[in-house]
Design a protein around this motif. Structure first.
Motif, PDB file in Angstrom:
ATOM      1  N   ARG A  42     -13.723  12.676 -13.510  1.00 28.34           N
ATOM      2  CA  ARG A  42     -13.635  12.744 -12.051  1.00 28.34           C
ATOM      3  C   ARG A  42     -12.173  12.910 -11.611  1.00 28.34           C
ATOM      4  O   ARG A  42     -11.344  12.021 -11.834  1.00 28.34           O
ATOM      5  CB  ARG A  42     -14.208  11.448 -11.464  1.00 28.34           C
ATOM      6  CG  ARG A  42     -14.342  11.492  -9.994  1.00 28.34           C
ATOM      7  CD  ARG A  42     -15.193  10.355  -9.463  1.00 28.34           C
ATOM      8  NE  ARG A  42     -14.843  10.139  -8.088  1.00 28.34           N
ATOM      9  CZ  ARG A  42     -14.543   8.959  -7.562  1.00 28.34           C
ATOM     10  NH1 ARG A  42     -14.576   7.877  -8.298  1.00 28.34           N
ATOM     11  NH2 ARG A  42     -14.213   8.866  -6.297  1.00 28.34           N
ATOM     12  N   SER A  64      -9.229   4.909   2.332  1.00 29.47           N
ATOM     13  CA  SER A  64      -9.594   4.058   1.215  1.00 29.47           C
ATOM     14  C   SER A  64     -10.173   4.910   0.089  1.00 29.47           C
ATOM     15  O   SER A  64     -11.002   5.788   0.336  1.00 29.47           O
ATOM     16  CB  SER A  64     -10.634   3.065   1.721  1.00 29.47           C
ATOM     17  OG  SER A  64     -10.509   1.889   1.019  1.00 29.47           O
ATOM     18  N   GLY A  65      -9.718   4.642  -1.115  1.00 29.43           N
ATOM     19  CA  GLY A  65     -10.215   5.414  -2.263  1.00 29.43           C
ATOM     20  C   GLY A  65      -9.589   6.789  -2.375  1.00 29.43           C
ATOM     21  O   GLY A  65      -9.964   7.591  -3.221  1.00 29.43           O
ATOM     22  N   GLY A  66      -8.583   7.061  -1.546  1.00 31.86           N
ATOM     23  CA  GLY A  66      -7.948   8.384  -1.547  1.00 31.86           C
ATOM     24  C   GLY A  66      -7.066   8.633  -2.763  1.00 31.86           C
ATOM     25  O   GLY A  66      -6.781   9.776  -3.097  1.00 31.86           O
ATOM     26  N   GLY A  67      -6.578   7.558  -3.379  1.00 28.54           N
ATOM     27  CA  GLY A  67      -5.761   7.748  -4.583  1.00 28.54           C
ATOM     28  C   GLY A  67      -4.358   7.177  -4.491  1.00 28.54           C
ATOM     29  O   GLY A  67      -3.503   7.488  -5.313  1.00 28.54           O
ATOM     30  N   LYS A  68      -4.105   6.275  -3.536  1.00 30.29           N
ATOM     31  CA  LYS A  68      -2.752   5.724  -3.369  1.00 30.29           C
ATOM     32  C   LYS A  68      -2.359   4.854  -4.578  1.00 30.29           C
ATOM     33  O   LYS A  68      -1.282   5.007  -5.132  1.00 30.29           O
ATOM     34  CB  LYS A  68      -2.669   4.888  -2.085  1.00 30.29           C
ATOM     35  CG  LYS A  68      -3.069   5.665  -0.846  1.00 30.29           C
ATOM     36  CD  LYS A  68      -3.042   4.804   0.392  1.00 30.29           C
ATOM     37  CE  LYS A  68      -4.084   3.697   0.430  1.00 30.29           C
ATOM     38  NZ  LYS A  68      -5.486   4.164   0.429  1.00 30.29           N
ATOM     39  N   THR A  69      -3.255   3.935  -4.938  1.00 27.89           N
ATOM     40  CA  THR A  69      -2.960   3.080  -6.089  1.00 27.89           C
ATOM     41  C   THR A  69      -2.850   3.908  -7.357  1.00 27.89           C
ATOM     42  O   THR A  69      -2.059   3.602  -8.258  1.00 27.89           O
ATOM     43  CB  THR A  69      -4.057   1.994  -6.233  1.00 27.89           C
ATOM     44  OG1 THR A  69      -4.073   1.241  -5.025  1.00 27.89           O
ATOM     45  CG2 THR A  69      -3.787   1.060  -7.391  1.00 27.89           C
ATOM     46  N   THR A  70      -3.610   4.977  -7.409  1.00 30.49           N
ATOM     47  CA  THR A  70      -3.533   5.884  -8.563  1.00 30.49           C
ATOM     48  C   THR A  70      -2.132   6.459  -8.694  1.00 30.49           C
ATOM     49  O   THR A  70      -1.611   6.600  -9.800  1.00 30.49           O
ATOM     50  CB  THR A  70      -4.604   6.993  -8.404  1.00 30.49           C
ATOM     51  OG1 THR A  70      -5.886   6.358  -8.352  1.00 30.49           O
ATOM     52  CG2 THR A  70      -4.566   7.977  -9.548  1.00 30.49           C
ATOM     53  N   ARG A  73      -0.093   3.887 -10.319  1.00 29.14           N
ATOM     54  CA  ARG A  73      -0.402   3.827 -11.761  1.00 29.14           C
ATOM     55  C   ARG A  73       0.253   4.967 -12.524  1.00 29.14           C
ATOM     56  O   ARG A  73       0.657   4.802 -13.667  1.00 29.14           O
ATOM     57  CB  ARG A  73      -1.924   3.879 -11.982  1.00 29.14           C
ATOM     58  CG  ARG A  73      -2.607   2.605 -11.531  1.00 29.14           C
ATOM     59  CD  ARG A  73      -4.070   2.611 -11.946  1.00 29.14           C
ATOM     60  NE  ARG A  73      -4.766   1.507 -11.329  1.00 29.14           N
ATOM     61  CZ  ARG A  73      -5.932   1.597 -10.709  1.00 29.14           C
ATOM     62  NH1 ARG A  73      -6.562   2.763 -10.647  1.00 29.14           N
ATOM     63  NH2 ARG A  73      -6.483   0.546 -10.163  1.00 29.14           N
ATOM     64  N   HIS A 224      -2.125  -0.443   4.159  1.00 30.57           N
ATOM     65  CA  HIS A 224      -2.978  -0.050   5.282  1.00 30.57           C
ATOM     66  C   HIS A 224      -2.399  -0.524   6.607  1.00 30.57           C
ATOM     67  O   HIS A 224      -2.940  -0.215   7.666  1.00 30.57           O
ATOM     68  CB  HIS A 224      -4.387  -0.635   5.114  1.00 30.57           C
ATOM     69  CG  HIS A 224      -5.160   0.009   4.005  1.00 30.57           C
ATOM     70  ND1 HIS A 224      -5.604   1.303   4.073  1.00 30.57           N
ATOM     71  CD2 HIS A 224      -5.561  -0.446   2.804  1.00 30.57           C
ATOM     72  CE1 HIS A 224      -6.242   1.612   2.954  1.00 30.57           C
ATOM     73  NE2 HIS A 224      -6.223   0.570   2.170  1.00 30.57           N
TER      74      HIS A 224
HETATM   75  N1  LIG Z   1     -10.193   2.441 -13.314  1.00 26.59           N
HETATM   76  C1  LIG Z   1     -10.918   3.315 -12.621  1.00 26.59           C
HETATM   77  N2  LIG Z   1     -11.973   3.947 -13.180  1.00 26.59           N
HETATM   78  C2  LIG Z   1     -12.704   4.856 -12.495  1.00 26.59           C
HETATM   79  N3  LIG Z   1     -12.471   5.201 -11.205  1.00 26.59           N
HETATM   80  C3  LIG Z   1     -11.437   4.595 -10.590  1.00 26.59           C
HETATM   81  C4  LIG Z   1     -10.612   3.625 -11.254  1.00 26.59           C
HETATM   82  N4  LIG Z   1      -9.672   3.197 -10.391  1.00 26.59           N
HETATM   83  C5  LIG Z   1      -9.882   3.858  -9.239  1.00 26.59           C
HETATM   84  N5  LIG Z   1     -10.937   4.693  -9.359  1.00 26.59           N
HETATM   85  C6  LIG Z   1     -11.450   5.592  -8.306  1.00 26.59           C
HETATM   86  O1  LIG Z   1     -10.394   6.464  -7.960  1.00 26.59           O
HETATM   87  C7  LIG Z   1     -10.371   6.678  -6.552  1.00 26.59           C
HETATM   88  C8  LIG Z   1      -8.979   6.370  -6.027  1.00 26.59           C
HETATM   89  O2  LIG Z   1      -8.752   4.988  -6.202  1.00 26.59           O
HETATM   90  P1  LIG Z   1      -7.412   4.299  -5.704  1.00 26.59           P
HETATM   91  O3  LIG Z   1      -7.530   2.856  -6.039  1.00 26.59           O
HETATM   92  O4  LIG Z   1      -6.241   5.048  -6.206  1.00 26.59           O
HETATM   93  O5  LIG Z   1      -7.525   4.536  -4.139  1.00 26.59           O
HETATM   94  P2  LIG Z   1      -6.694   3.883  -2.938  1.00 26.59           P
HETATM   95  O6  LIG Z   1      -6.300   4.996  -2.043  1.00 26.59           O
HETATM   96  O7  LIG Z   1      -5.597   3.031  -3.483  1.00 26.59           O
HETATM   97  O8  LIG Z   1      -7.826   3.011  -2.260  1.00 26.59           O
HETATM   98  P3  LIG Z   1      -7.744   1.645  -1.391  1.00 26.59           P
HETATM   99  O9  LIG Z   1      -6.934   1.970  -0.176  1.00 26.59           O
HETATM  100  O10 LIG Z   1      -9.177   1.377  -1.055  1.00 26.59           O
HETATM  101  O11 LIG Z   1      -7.122   0.599  -2.283  1.00 26.59           O
HETATM  102  C9  LIG Z   1     -11.473   5.813  -5.966  1.00 26.59           C
HETATM  103  O12 LIG Z   1     -12.574   6.635  -5.692  1.00 26.59           O
HETATM  104  C10 LIG Z   1     -11.803   4.829  -7.047  1.00 26.59           C
HETATM  105  O13 LIG Z   1     -13.175   4.505  -7.021  1.00 26.59           O
END
Ligand SMILES: Nc1ncnc2c1ncn2[C@@H]1O[C@H](COP(=O)(O)OP(=O)(O)OP(=O)(O)O)[C@@H](O)[C@H]1O
Length: 290
Positions: A42, A64-70, A73, A224
């Motif tokens: 994905r 939310s879930g857009g990929g910021k924490t990614t 990482r 946020h």
């Molecule tokens: N370890 C993982 N395994 C599989 N999918 C993941 C994993 N970590 C995150 N995801 C998916 O990747 C996408 C981005 O996640 P991420 O945590 O980067 O988003 P975010 O923008 O930081 O969200 P939020 O604001 O809700 O914390 C989400 O759809 C999440 O479900």
């Protein structure tokens, strides 16, 4: 009352690594070059470009879930990109071996959601932890460094308390002291304001900015809390739909014409970001005739 930065006139911000070699001051400290990344098959982010100069504060905002924490990482190389490059101080992180990765991570401080302090260790020991892990400094120097960092966040007097004995706002400041214990070049903050009351939130935000400037750090904040984040950021990048959809100063984003940015920054329920995740038709799921 004016905010009073605790370093004033007291303790100078000592540098742990005075002879550290870094690339030129004008080169970006971090850079994502055409990065795509995902989990399994994905794809979460596709073709992302992002640069941050030394000394700046970048806020990553977005749905939310857009990929910021990614993105965080990727910067800490907990994740490698599927394609493209993640550079730290001009160095591609992907090919680093364990020793190289260790050396790079020592130059990064991380503050995780809700601080994540070690509950059985005192405030002092929490801040001392990375110093004990990553250096062979004598105990007397560790003591001075810990007290200096605690002084910087206004908590020198709380050194002997356990995390359960301090407030949420104080715990976040302890986590901040721990994140900067090793004098990092880069500090990554994942939701540093989550769960804080408005006063503690304001204090934490001001502290992040002040420490960034006083210690010559570079900071990336996922948050946020747009109001506080916009107050302290030099650059804001909005992550949505697998891309960085907007990048600019807080003012530029506030006045953006982009419907996605307007929806998000204006906190509108309707707009390009849908409330519903894509799903089967309602009639199909509930077994009713359309
Ligand atoms: N370890 C993982 N395994 C599989 N999918 C993941 C994993 N970590 C995150 N995801 C998916 O990747 C996408 C981005 O996640 P991420 O945590 O980067 O988003 P975010 O923008 O930081 O969200 P939020 O604001 O809700 O914390 C989400 O759809 C999440 O479900």
């Amino acid at each position: 009352m004016a905010w009073c930065f605790p370093y004033h006139g007291a303790l100078p911000p000592a540098r742990l690594w005075p002879d550290r070699v870094t690339s030129s001051a004008s080169a970006p400290l971090i850079e994502l070059r055409n990065v795509s990344v995902g989990y399994g098959d994905r794809v979460i982010l596709n073709g992302v470009n992002l640069k941050l100069e030394r000394g700046k504060v970048l806020a990553l905002i977005g749905t939310s879930g857009g990929g910021k924490t990614t993105v965080l990482r990727l910067l800490g190389r907990q994740l490698r990109p599927l394609s493209g490059q993640v550079l730290f101080d001009g160095q591609d992180l992907a090919p680093l071996d364990l020793a190289g990765l260790y050396a790079v991570r020592r130059r990064m401080g991380m503050l995780f959601q809700f601080g994540a302090l070690f509950t059985d260790l005192t405030v002092f020991e929490n801040v001392a932890f990375p110093l004990r892990e990553h250096t062979d400094l004598p105990e007397a120097m560790i003591r001075d460094l810990v007290l200096m960092k605690l002084n910087a966040v206004g908590l020198r007097g709380a050194r002997d308390l356990l995390p359960s004995e301090v407030s949420g706002g104080m715990a976040r400041r302890v986590a901040l002291a721990r994140a900067i214990a090793l004098d990092p070049d880069l500090v990554l903050y994942d939701e540093p304001f989550a769960g804080l009351d408005p006063i503690s939130l304001g204090v934490a935000a001001r502290l992040i900015r002040d420490l960034n400037d006083a210690l010559g750090l570079t900071s990336v904040i996922v948050s946020h809390d747009l109001h506080e984040t916009f107050e302290i950021a030099d650059v804001v990048a909005m992550v949505a739909n697998g891309r960085v959809v907007a990048q600019g100063t807080p003012d530029e984003l506030r006045h953006s014409d982009d419907p996605l940015v307007r929806q998000f920054v204006g906190a509108q329920a309707d707009g390009p970001v849908r409330f519903h995740q894509p799903a089967k038709p309602v009639a199909e799921d509930f077994g009713v005739q359309p």
